[in-house]
Design a protein around this motif. Structure first.
Motif, mmCIF file in Angstrom:
data_model
loop_
_atom_site.group_PDB
_atom_site.id
_atom_site.type_symbol
_atom_site.label_atom_id
_atom_site.label_comp_id
_atom_site.label_asym_id
_atom_site.label_seq_id
_atom_site.Cartn_x
_atom_site.Cartn_y
_atom_site.Cartn_z
ATOM 1 N N ALA A 1 75.406 -44.266 19.715
ATOM 2 C CA ALA A 1 74.792 -42.989 19.337
ATOM 3 C C ALA A 1 73.785 -43.220 18.219
ATOM 4 C CB ALA A 1 75.856 -42.004 18.879
ATOM 5 N N ILE A 2 72.605 -42.652 18.389
ATOM 6 C CA ILE A 2 71.597 -42.689 17.339
ATOM 7 C C ILE A 2 71.063 -41.278 17.148
ATOM 8 C CG2 ILE A 2 70.904 -45.099 17.691
ATOM 9 C CD1 ILE A 2 68.523 -44.093 19.291
ATOM 10 N N PHE A 3 70.584 -40.991 15.967
ATOM 11 C CA PHE A 3 70.004 -39.684 15.694
ATOM 12 C C PHE A 3 68.606 -39.654 16.285
ATOM 13 C CE2 PHE A 3 73.270 -40.219 12.552
ATOM 14 C CZ PHE A 3 73.925 -39.004 12.621
ATOM 15 N N THR A 4 68.304 -38.611 17.041
ATOM 16 C CA THR A 4 66.996 -38.527 17.673
ATOM 17 C C THR A 4 65.965 -38.071 16.672
ATOM 18 O OG1 THR A 4 67.342 -36.255 18.421
ATOM 19 C CG2 THR A 4 67.964 -38.013 19.936
ATOM 20 N N SER A 5 64.733 -38.415 16.947
ATOM 21 C CA SER A 5 63.655 -38.034 16.046
ATOM 22 C C SER A 5 62.492 -37.458 16.827
ATOM 23 C CB SER A 5 63.184 -39.238 15.231
ATOM 24 O OG SER A 5 62.628 -40.205 16.090
ATOM 25 N N ILE A 6 61.719 -36.651 16.145
ATOM 26 C CA ILE A 6 60.496 -36.099 16.703
ATOM 27 C C ILE A 6 59.374 -36.545 15.771
ATOM 28 C CG2 ILE A 6 59.251 -33.980 17.252
ATOM 29 C CD1 ILE A 6 61.996 -32.665 17.658
ATOM 30 N N GLY A 7 58.426 -37.257 16.283
ATOM 31 C CA GLY A 7 57.306 -37.701 15.454
ATOM 32 C C GLY A 7 57.718 -38.686 14.380
ATOM 33 N N GLY A 8 58.788 -39.471 14.622
ATOM 34 C CA GLY A 8 59.195 -40.485 13.661
ATOM 35 C C GLY A 8 60.090 -39.983 12.551
ATOM 36 N N GLU A 9 60.454 -38.710 12.564
ATOM 37 C CA GLU A 9 61.327 -38.166 11.518
ATOM 38 C C GLU A 9 62.569 -37.566 12.155
ATOM 39 O OE1 GLU A 9 59.213 -35.278 9.243
ATOM 40 O OE2 GLU A 9 57.617 -36.652 8.709
ATOM 41 N N VAL A 10 63.700 -37.774 11.514
ATOM 42 C CA VAL A 10 64.938 -37.149 11.977
ATOM 43 C C VAL A 10 65.047 -35.789 11.303
ATOM 44 C CG1 VAL A 10 67.451 -37.311 12.017
ATOM 45 C CG2 VAL A 10 66.066 -39.356 12.351
ATOM 46 N N ASN A 11 65.349 -34.771 12.086
ATOM 47 C CA ASN A 11 65.438 -33.413 11.556
ATOM 48 C C ASN A 11 66.861 -32.898 11.615
ATOM 49 O OD1 ASN A 11 62.553 -32.761 11.131
ATOM 50 N ND2 ASN A 11 62.453 -33.192 13.318
ATOM 51 N N TYR A 12 67.264 -32.217 10.552
ATOM 52 C CA TYR A 12 68.552 -31.538 10.495
ATOM 53 C C TYR A 12 68.267 -30.071 10.287
ATOM 54 C CZ TYR A 12 70.380 -36.196 9.566
ATOM 55 O OH TYR A 12 70.686 -37.511 9.655
ATOM 56 N N GLU A 13 68.963 -29.226 11.007
ATOM 57 C CA GLU A 13 68.855 -27.782 10.789
ATOM 58 C C GLU A 13 70.159 -27.354 10.135
ATOM 59 O OE1 GLU A 13 68.978 -23.783 13.455
ATOM 60 O OE2 GLU A 13 67.676 -25.387 14.163
ATOM 61 N N ILE A 14 70.065 -26.828 8.919
ATOM 62 C CA ILE A 14 71.252 -26.429 8.159
ATOM 63 C C ILE A 14 71.172 -24.932 7.891
ATOM 64 C CG2 ILE A 14 72.549 -26.731 6.023
ATOM 65 C CD1 ILE A 14 71.369 -29.580 5.901
#
Length: 109
Positions: free
Chosen positions: A86-99
């Motif tokens: 498992a790896i954290f997916t990224s969009i445009g080279g950045e990993v995003n978290y919604e909190i």
């Protein structure tokens, strides 16, 4: 290119669509239909164990707020790979978290 990878979950085999791994360390296995699939290097549970430290760190830090939220919701994307897990997916080279933090203003003390 997308491929099917074989993961083990609670002793059962599941198939997950994954990207073709960049390394050649992944074994291939044949399904009863004769179709070739990638054999994951670890179980589904082991792959998801990589998520726990991140989730625990986020929740721990949010509990340390001066006025902790009554509800906390954290969203992030996870991508499964046959070789890494498992790896954290990224969009445009950045990993995003919604909190999302919620406070109940109707508390009685």
């Amino acid at each position: 290119m997308k491929q099917l990878a074989e993961f083990v979950v609670a002793g059962e085999i599941i198939l997950v669509e994954v990207d073709e791994p960049e390394s050649n360390v992944v074994e291939r296995a044949a399904l009863p239909s004769g179709q070739m699939v990638l054999k994951a290097q670890q179980s589904f549970e082991d792959a998801l164990d990589k998520v726990k430290p991140v989730a625990n760190a986020i929740i721990s830090k949010l509990k340390d707020l001066n006025n902790p939220a009554d509800e906390v919701e954290v969203k992030f994307g996870i991508k499964l790979t046959a070789d890494v897990g498992a790896i954290f997916t990224s969009i445009g080279g950045e990993v995003n978290y919604e909190i999302t933090l919620k406070w109940n203003n109707n508390k009685s003390n």
